[in-house]
Design an enzyme around this catalytic site. Structure first.
Site, PDB file in Angstrom:
ATOM      1  N   SER A 126     -33.804  48.437 141.879  1.00 38.26           N
ATOM      2  CA  SER A 126     -34.837  48.075 140.920  1.00 38.26           C
ATOM      3  C   SER A 126     -34.501  46.751 140.260  1.00 38.26           C
ATOM      4  O   SER A 126     -33.324  46.417 140.066  1.00 38.26           O
ATOM      5  CB  SER A 126     -34.897  49.175 139.852  1.00 38.26           C
ATOM      6  OG  SER A 126     -35.683  48.766 138.760  1.00 38.26           O
ATOM      7  N   TYR A 150     -30.855  55.130 133.174  1.00 31.98           N
ATOM      8  CA  TYR A 150     -31.573  54.993 134.456  1.00 31.98           C
ATOM      9  C   TYR A 150     -31.111  53.725 135.180  1.00 31.98           C
ATOM     10  O   TYR A 150     -30.722  53.750 136.349  1.00 31.98           O
ATOM     11  CB  TYR A 150     -33.103  54.966 134.241  1.00 31.98           C
ATOM     12  CG  TYR A 150     -33.818  54.493 135.483  1.00 31.98           C
ATOM     13  CD1 TYR A 150     -33.915  55.321 136.602  1.00 31.98           C
ATOM     14  CD2 TYR A 150     -34.340  53.198 135.578  1.00 31.98           C
ATOM     15  CE1 TYR A 150     -34.523  54.872 137.774  1.00 31.98           C
ATOM     16  CE2 TYR A 150     -34.944  52.746 136.732  1.00 31.98           C
ATOM     17  CZ  TYR A 150     -35.043  53.590 137.826  1.00 31.98           C
ATOM     18  OH  TYR A 150     -35.632  53.139 138.985  1.00 31.98           O
ATOM     19  N   LYS A 154     -28.858  52.996 138.791  1.00 33.74           N
ATOM     20  CA  LYS A 154     -29.211  52.139 139.944  1.00 33.74           C
ATOM     21  C   LYS A 154     -28.091  51.128 140.196  1.00 33.74           C
ATOM     22  O   LYS A 154     -27.706  50.880 141.336  1.00 33.74           O
ATOM     23  CB  LYS A 154     -30.526  51.400 139.666  1.00 33.74           C
ATOM     24  CG  LYS A 154     -31.749  52.295 139.675  1.00 33.74           C
ATOM     25  CD  LYS A 154     -32.066  52.755 141.088  1.00 33.74           C
ATOM     26  CE  LYS A 154     -32.990  53.942 141.097  1.00 33.74           C
ATOM     27  NZ  LYS A 154     -33.215  54.534 142.409  1.00 33.74           N
TER      28      LYS A 154
END
Ligand code: NAD
Ligand code: WQD
Length: 350
Positions: A126, A150, A154
């Site tokens: 991302s 989050y 990643k």
């Protein structure tokens, strides 16, 4: 040449669109998903759209035994790994869940892949890994940092993939860094179906338009941008899906045709290269759909950056891929999906 692909998280928003693109490109797909943020209805609709029943296995990427069974009964070329939890706010409330699901889950998947000698992976990373970018557009060598669990999950997976590639050069690991995926399949049959009130801008706008939500809050109008609102690189999910096909084709060409030993770890941005402001998106949505979107300006959302858009040249140079669809098409297709499915995949509208 092997063309079977395991698609983890293939019942989700980006995965379901990518399954169609993979099928059209001649790949044979097996979807593995625990349905924690998706439904069988999505699989049923993808099957209808491609005209044949998708091979679907309900399972969790943290379940090594079940994954082992899947790898022992299929001869995969590689894995596209979408499976993960993606809510920034939920990750702040439940960090252990996010690290377990996204990081431990990926480690389990990689261990099983290694056990079966399958070392080709396309991972859903991302643009969040760039944090607050120092320069724009953001290219793949920009510094990485994250401010929420989050994003950290990643980034942690990217570091794991990098270390893995150093430890064993037979791995071919592509991390696709998506910018802001929006839109839906032109059929209006599949699209984004958030569980609760959407966190992201486009589904929020479309739920206001369809009458499920009253008013959009625009988080900040005092950024140093053209109109004071945040700027993002919105990318149509159909273009994103094609980006995955291009990444797989690249892996195949490098490994099989060029007989290159390995790709190792390759991060690639998937964005359009263009920034659009929140207000511009709202206005385009209204122009395209004829639906007024009532909005109010509120405080900035904690953790948001002013502007974020990709340098898309690496994807073009290496994969021969570039985004084709416009903001207008993103709004049209989102509305086509939302207006035909006001309750998403819920049985209420079947
Ligand atoms: P999504 O929630 O629609 O799809 C993810 C899928 O993974 C869901 O079907 C879910 O049921 C499944 N899943 C989650 N945990 C699992 C587990 N432990 N085992 C098996 N299946 C599991 O999300 P999406 O928008 O399609 O995103 C796909 C991937 O792309 C995610 O990894 C996400 O973090 C990443 N990503 C998304 C965006 C975005 O804005 N949508 C942006 C950048 C990166
Ligand atoms: C876009 C713009 C908001 C909602 C997030 C994740 C990122 C990635 C993509 C997975 C911002 C504004 C939003 C609303 C608003 N996901 N906004 N009102 O924050 O760029 O990225 O999704 O990897 O990790 O952080 O996307 O759609 O939430 O916000 O004004 O109700 O819209 O402030 O400027 P974001 P978004």
């Amino acid at each position: 040449m092997k063309n079977k692909i395991l698609v983890t998280g293939g019942a989700g928003y980006i995965g379901s669109h990518t399954c169609i693109a993979l099928h059209e490109a001649g790949y044979d797909i097996v979807v593995y998903d625990n349905l924690s943020n998706s439904s069988r209805e999505a699989i049923r609709r993808v099957s209808n759209l491609i005209g044949e029943s998708i091979k679907f296995i309900e399972g969790d990427i943290r379940d090594d035994e079940m994954l082992g069974q899947v790898f022992s009964s299929n001869d995969f070329f590689g894995v596209i790994h979408f499976a993960g939890l993606k809510s920034v706010s939920e990750s702040v409330a439940e960090p252990l869940l996010y690290y377990d699901n996204n990081v431990s889950g990926t480690i389990t998947l990689l261990e099983v892949m290694a056990e079966y000698g399958i070392k080709n992976l396309v991972f859903s990373s991302s643009a969040t890994v760039y944090g607050d970018p120092e320069t724009l557009p953001i290219d793949e060598s920009s510094p990485r940092s994250c401010t929420n669990p989050y994003g950290q999950s990643k980034l942690a997976v990217e570091y794991i993939l990098e270390d893995l590639a150093v430890s064993d050069n037979s791995w071919n690991l592509i991390a696709l860094r998506y910018f802001n995926p929006v839109g839906a399949h032109s059929s209006g049959q599949i699209g984004e179906d958030p569980n609760d009130i959407p966190n992201n801008l486009m589904p929020y706008i479309s739920q206001v338009a369809v009458g499920k939500l009253e008013k959009l809050s625009i988080f900040g109008n005092d950024y140093r941008t053209i109109d004071g609102t945040g700027i993002r690189d919105f990318i149509h999910v159909i273009d994103l899906a094609q980006g995955h096909v291009a990444a797989l084709n690249y892996l195949k060409n490098q490994i099989i045709i060029n007989k290159r030993d390995s790709i190792r770890f390759l991060p690639i941005n998937l964005g359009t290269g263009n920034g659009t402001s929140v207000l511009e998106l709202v206005n385009t949505f209204t122009e395209v759909t004829g639906k007024a979107i009532p909005y109010q300006f509120t405080d900035r959302r904690k953790g948001d950056v002013a502007s974020c858009y990709a340098s898309a040249s690496k994807a073009k140079f290496l994969l021969g891929w570039e985004a084709k669809l416009s903001i207008t098409e993103m709004c049209q297709d989102t509305w086509n999906w939302q207006s035909n499915n006001p309750n998403g995949y819920s049985v209420k509208d079947i």
